[in-house]
Design a protein around this motif. Structure first.
Motif, PDB file in Angstrom:
ATOM      1  N   ASN A  70       1.583  13.353  -2.814  1.00 47.72           N
ATOM      2  CA  ASN A  70       1.254  12.046  -2.464  1.00 47.72           C
ATOM      3  C   ASN A  70      -0.161  11.634  -2.982  1.00 47.72           C
ATOM      4  O   ASN A  70      -0.907  10.911  -2.122  1.00 47.72           O
ATOM      5  CB  ASN A  70       1.170  11.903  -0.692  1.00 47.72           C
ATOM      6  CG  ASN A  70       1.422  10.656  -0.446  1.00 47.72           C
ATOM      7  OD1 ASN A  70       1.528   9.669  -1.093  1.00 47.72           O
ATOM      8  ND2 ASN A  70       1.143  10.558   0.899  1.00 47.72           N
ATOM      9  N   GLN A  71      -0.348  11.614  -4.079  1.00 49.92           N
ATOM     10  CA  GLN A  71      -1.644  11.266  -4.852  1.00 49.92           C
ATOM     11  C   GLN A  71      -1.559  10.844  -6.055  1.00 49.92           C
ATOM     12  O   GLN A  71      -0.979  11.636  -7.097  1.00 49.92           O
ATOM     13  CB  GLN A  71      -2.911  12.394  -4.554  1.00 49.92           C
ATOM     14  CG  GLN A  71      -4.025  11.680  -5.032  1.00 49.92           C
ATOM     15  CD  GLN A  71      -5.121  12.949  -4.881  1.00 49.92           C
ATOM     16  OE1 GLN A  71      -4.766  13.977  -5.369  1.00 49.92           O
ATOM     17  NE2 GLN A  71      -6.226  12.574  -4.073  1.00 49.92           N
ATOM     18  N   CYS A  72      -1.963   9.581  -6.642  1.00 49.04           N
ATOM     19  CA  CYS A  72      -1.951   9.177  -7.957  1.00 49.04           C
ATOM     20  C   CYS A  72      -2.936  10.149  -8.814  1.00 49.04           C
ATOM     21  O   CYS A  72      -3.810  10.290  -8.537  1.00 49.04           O
ATOM     22  CB  CYS A  72      -2.054   7.683  -8.114  1.00 49.04           C
ATOM     23  SG  CYS A  72      -2.364   6.953  -9.544  1.00 49.04           S
TER      24      CYS A  72
ATOM     25  N   LYS B 258      -2.995   7.179  -2.337  1.00 49.69           N
ATOM     26  CA  LYS B 258      -1.744   7.677  -1.912  1.00 49.69           C
ATOM     27  C   LYS B 258      -0.479   6.851  -2.468  1.00 49.69           C
ATOM     28  O   LYS B 258      -0.484   5.761  -2.390  1.00 49.69           O
ATOM     29  CB  LYS B 258      -1.624   7.735  -0.374  1.00 49.69           C
ATOM     30  CG  LYS B 258      -2.621   8.704   0.484  1.00 49.69           C
ATOM     31  CD  LYS B 258      -2.509   8.597   1.795  1.00 49.69           C
ATOM     32  CE  LYS B 258      -3.316   9.755   2.653  1.00 49.69           C
ATOM     33  NZ  LYS B 258      -2.872  10.813   2.409  1.00 49.69           N
ATOM     34  N   LEU B 259       0.409   7.789  -2.859  1.00 46.04           N
ATOM     35  CA  LEU B 259       1.701   7.183  -3.485  1.00 46.04           C
ATOM     36  C   LEU B 259       2.616   6.566  -2.480  1.00 46.04           C
ATOM     37  O   LEU B 259       3.179   5.716  -2.524  1.00 46.04           O
ATOM     38  CB  LEU B 259       2.310   8.118  -4.333  1.00 46.04           C
ATOM     39  CG  LEU B 259       1.738   8.396  -5.978  1.00 46.04           C
ATOM     40  CD1 LEU B 259       2.464   9.591  -6.457  1.00 46.04           C
ATOM     41  CD2 LEU B 259       1.584   7.198  -6.492  1.00 46.04           C
TER      42      LEU B 259
ATOM     43  N   GLY C 251       2.756   3.239  -2.155  1.00 44.93           N
ATOM     44  CA  GLY C 251       3.102   2.502  -3.542  1.00 44.93           C
ATOM     45  C   GLY C 251       4.627   1.725  -3.204  1.00 44.93           C
ATOM     46  O   GLY C 251       5.121   1.783  -2.078  1.00 44.93           O
TER      47      GLY C 251
ATOM     48  N   GLU D 158       5.525   3.135  -8.301  1.00 44.00           N
ATOM     49  CA  GLU D 158       4.199   2.482  -8.660  1.00 44.00           C
ATOM     50  C   GLU D 158       3.203   2.479  -7.775  1.00 44.00           C
ATOM     51  O   GLU D 158       3.395   2.084  -6.497  1.00 44.00           O
ATOM     52  CB  GLU D 158       4.508   0.998  -8.938  1.00 44.00           C
ATOM     53  CG  GLU D 158       3.319   0.224  -9.889  1.00 44.00           C
ATOM     54  CD  GLU D 158       3.680  -1.107  -9.786  1.00 44.00           C
ATOM     55  OE1 GLU D 158       3.075  -1.966  -9.049  1.00 44.00           O
ATOM     56  OE2 GLU D 158       4.348  -1.351 -10.572  1.00 44.00           O
ATOM     57  N   CYS D 159       1.939   3.086  -8.226  1.00 47.73           N
ATOM     58  CA  CYS D 159       0.875   3.262  -7.356  1.00 47.73           C
ATOM     59  C   CYS D 159       0.122   1.531  -7.142  1.00 47.73           C
ATOM     60  O   CYS D 159       0.112   0.916  -8.286  1.00 47.73           O
ATOM     61  CB  CYS D 159      -0.409   4.101  -8.110  1.00 47.73           C
ATOM     62  SG  CYS D 159      -1.874   4.105  -7.138  1.00 47.73           S
ATOM     63  N   THR D 160      -0.240   1.100  -6.132  1.00 48.86           N
ATOM     64  CA  THR D 160      -0.641  -0.344  -5.827  1.00 48.86           C
ATOM     65  C   THR D 160      -2.138  -0.199  -6.148  1.00 48.86           C
ATOM     66  O   THR D 160      -2.397  -1.583  -6.353  1.00 48.86           O
ATOM     67  CB  THR D 160      -0.218  -0.473  -4.509  1.00 48.86           C
ATOM     68  OG1 THR D 160      -0.599   0.269  -3.410  1.00 48.86           O
ATOM     69  CG2 THR D 160       1.497  -0.733  -4.145  1.00 48.86           C
ATOM     70  N   ARG D 161      -2.825   0.861  -6.407  1.00 43.17           N
ATOM     71  CA  ARG D 161      -4.126   0.784  -6.625  1.00 43.17           C
ATOM     72  C   ARG D 161      -4.418  -0.022  -7.739  1.00 43.17           C
ATOM     73  O   ARG D 161      -5.122  -0.982  -8.006  1.00 43.17           O
ATOM     74  CB  ARG D 161      -4.927   1.883  -6.402  1.00 43.17           C
ATOM     75  CG  ARG D 161      -6.384   1.815  -6.554  1.00 43.17           C
ATOM     76  CD  ARG D 161      -7.134   2.890  -6.076  1.00 43.17           C
ATOM     77  NE  ARG D 161      -8.572   2.595  -5.653  1.00 43.17           N
ATOM     78  CZ  ARG D 161      -9.283   3.556  -5.440  1.00 43.17           C
ATOM     79  NH1 ARG D 161      -9.009   4.714  -5.361  1.00 43.17           N
ATOM     80  NH2 ARG D 161     -10.511   3.029  -5.151  1.00 43.17           N
TER      81      ARG D 161
END
Length: 99
Positions: free
Chosen positions: A39-41, A47-48, A51, A59-62
């Motif tokens: 659970n980590q891009c 945190k995925l 996402g 998709e990672c929203t960061r």
């Protein structure tokens, strides 16, 4: 081991769970397939589970990096490193994970 139940993750979404001290993202696609990954891009350490799921991608929203939910491979920049995936199966109402 059971990580969650099928009602914990709606189709087309992702949720985060902790198992044996590991932060795991569980993905339930609109097509009804189940996946699990760290659970980590790999790019931004975000945190995925926060996402968005699109077909067989998360998709990672960061920063917008996308990953294959099946293989963990990055599909778009800025990520270049894959994410560890884990086998998942559904047995009745239980979603089971193999670490």
């Amino acid at each position: 081991m059971q990580i969650c139940t099928v009602s914990d993750v709606d189709p087309g979404t992702v949720e985060g769970f902790t198992v044996d001290g590991r932060d795991i993202a569980v993905i339930h696609t609109e097509a009804g397939r189940w996946f699990a990954m760290d659970n980590q891009c790999s790019h931004g350490r975000f945190k995925l589970s926060l996402g968005e799921v699109f077909d067989d991608e998360i998709e990672c929203t960061r920063h917008g990096a996308a990953f294959s939910v099946e293989t963990g491979e990055p599909l778009s920049p800025p990520a270049t490193e894959p994410i560890q995936t884990y086998p998942v199966r559904v047995d009745g109402e239980s979603v089971l994970l193999t670490l």
